[in-house]
Design an enzyme around this catalytic site. Structure first.
Site, mmCIF file in Angstrom:
data_model
loop_
_atom_site.group_PDB
_atom_site.id
_atom_site.type_symbol
_atom_site.label_atom_id
_atom_site.label_comp_id
_atom_site.label_asym_id
_atom_site.label_seq_id
_atom_site.Cartn_x
_atom_site.Cartn_y
_atom_site.Cartn_z
ATOM 1 N N HIS A 191 0.452 -1.439 0.203
ATOM 2 C CA HIS A 191 0.034 0.536 -0.103
ATOM 3 C C HIS A 191 1.084 1.197 -0.106
ATOM 4 O O HIS A 191 2.050 1.253 0.590
ATOM 5 C CB HIS A 191 -1.261 -0.536 1.232
ATOM 6 C CG HIS A 191 -1.998 1.205 1.372
ATOM 7 N ND1 HIS A 191 -1.427 2.274 2.517
ATOM 8 C CD2 HIS A 191 -3.057 1.779 0.330
ATOM 9 C CE1 HIS A 191 -2.871 2.851 2.195
ATOM 10 N NE2 HIS A 191 -3.631 2.541 1.010
ATOM 11 N N HIS A 223 -1.423 10.946 -1.686
ATOM 12 C CA HIS A 223 -2.737 10.869 -0.779
ATOM 13 C C HIS A 223 -3.824 11.309 -0.647
ATOM 14 O O HIS A 223 -4.716 11.706 -1.111
ATOM 15 C CB HIS A 223 -2.763 9.767 0.097
ATOM 16 C CG HIS A 223 -3.787 8.882 1.027
ATOM 17 N ND1 HIS A 223 -4.380 9.665 1.552
ATOM 18 C CD2 HIS A 223 -4.498 8.222 0.406
ATOM 19 C CE1 HIS A 223 -5.189 8.875 1.650
ATOM 20 N NE2 HIS A 223 -5.451 7.820 1.749
#
Length: 300
Positions: free
Chosen positions: A49, A91
């Site tokens: 991730h 992100h």
């Protein structure tokens, strides 16, 4: 998701891990096959991730390089767009948490990605927030990121982040993927999945490139699953929201490509939870600590 306080313990483990690895991959990349790995003897597919983000600053080239050295084939990232139209890998929709933007541009609060040019973002340090060891790491452009993933011979789970902020980002993302060689038959069949929390964004990607494997991030009700199966191949939920029965319901449907729908769950960073979701029957586990998950359930 990733919690900074967990990083200290993880970082202490990293030196030992890399010593054992000798700086090289510890597991061979899987051969040609479906875009996902297989459950069973091999275990669920393990997705790093934002790269190996328990051990390196998330969404940087350093994080995906580390994932490669740890032996992980699949990495995940997040794509957003700058003021002048460049796609970058980050992100948050602001730069404050993972860069030194507050020091470099103190008068530009709230420091939104979409309010800065690519050249301005390229000036920022995206590593020191995590550790002085990573000082000088940068926010990569999507083009730079794709070239590194290709050089590393990795595979990519690409998330289109907050598409409502960036009209047309689906087409633009596909254009960059095309220009970097990622939309040929080999990449599409085995090395690329595009996902989003926005069902409409996933639907747009499917409409533009019906050959691509796509995933919806969320946990639709069992009653709503057939509607998602019309335009996507996977449902990727937060691990606390699922059960074995729900996973079985997803597996009971055929997705947009006529194959059994899959489930890749997130974010699982500890061994007990990894074993729990494996027993639920998930196909993949998205994790900041891929080595921990692999140690618990196998996978690659």
């Amino acid at each position: 998701m990733y919690v900074r306080s967990a990083a200290a313990a993880a970082a202490a483990f990293l030196g030992f891990t890399l010593t054992l690895l000798g700086g090289t991959a510890c597991a061979a990349a899987p051969g040609p096959g479906s875009a996902s790995g297989a459950t069973g003897l091999l275990g669920p597919t393990v997705y790093a991730h934002r790269g190996a983000s328990a051990y390196a600053p998330e969404n940087t080239l350093e994080a995906i390089d580390l994932a490669m050295r740890l032996g992980f084939d699949w990495v995940e990232n997040d794509v957003q767009r700058t003021k002048d139209g460049e796609l970058v890998v980050i992100h948050d929709d602001t730069l404050a948490r993972t860069t030194d933007v507050e020091q470099v541009f103190p008068d530009r609060k709230p420091w939104r990605v979409k309010d800065f040019t690519a050249a301005e973002i390229a000036r920022l340090d995206a590593g020191s927030w995590y550790s002085p060891r990573f000082a000088g790491a940068r926010v990569p452009t999507l083009r730079e990121y794709m070239e590194r993933v290709q050089d590393n011979r990795q595979r990519l789970l690409l998330e289109i982040k907050k598409p409502e902020l960036y009209p047309g980002i689906e087409e633009q993302t596909l254009k960059v993927l095309e220009e970097t060689g990622w939309l040929d038959a080999g990449h599409v069949a085995r090395r690329l999945v595009v996902q989003s929390f926005s069902a409409e964004s996933v639907r747009i990607v499917h409409g533009l490139r019906p050959d691509l494997v796509t995933a919806f991030l969320g946990t639709p009700t069992v009653a709503d699953l057939p509607r998602y199966a019309e335009f996507t191949d996977r449902i990727n939920p937060w691990h606390t929201t699922i059960s074995a029965d729900w996973v079985a319901a997803v597996h009971g449907l055929r997705g947009a490509h006529g194959k059994t729908m899959e489930v890749d769950t997130w974010i699982v960073d500890d061994a007990p939870t990894a074993r729990k979701v494996r027993e639920m029957g998930v196909d993949g586990i998205i994790t900041n600590a891929p080595d921990v998950v692999r140690g618990a359930v196998g996978g690659f």
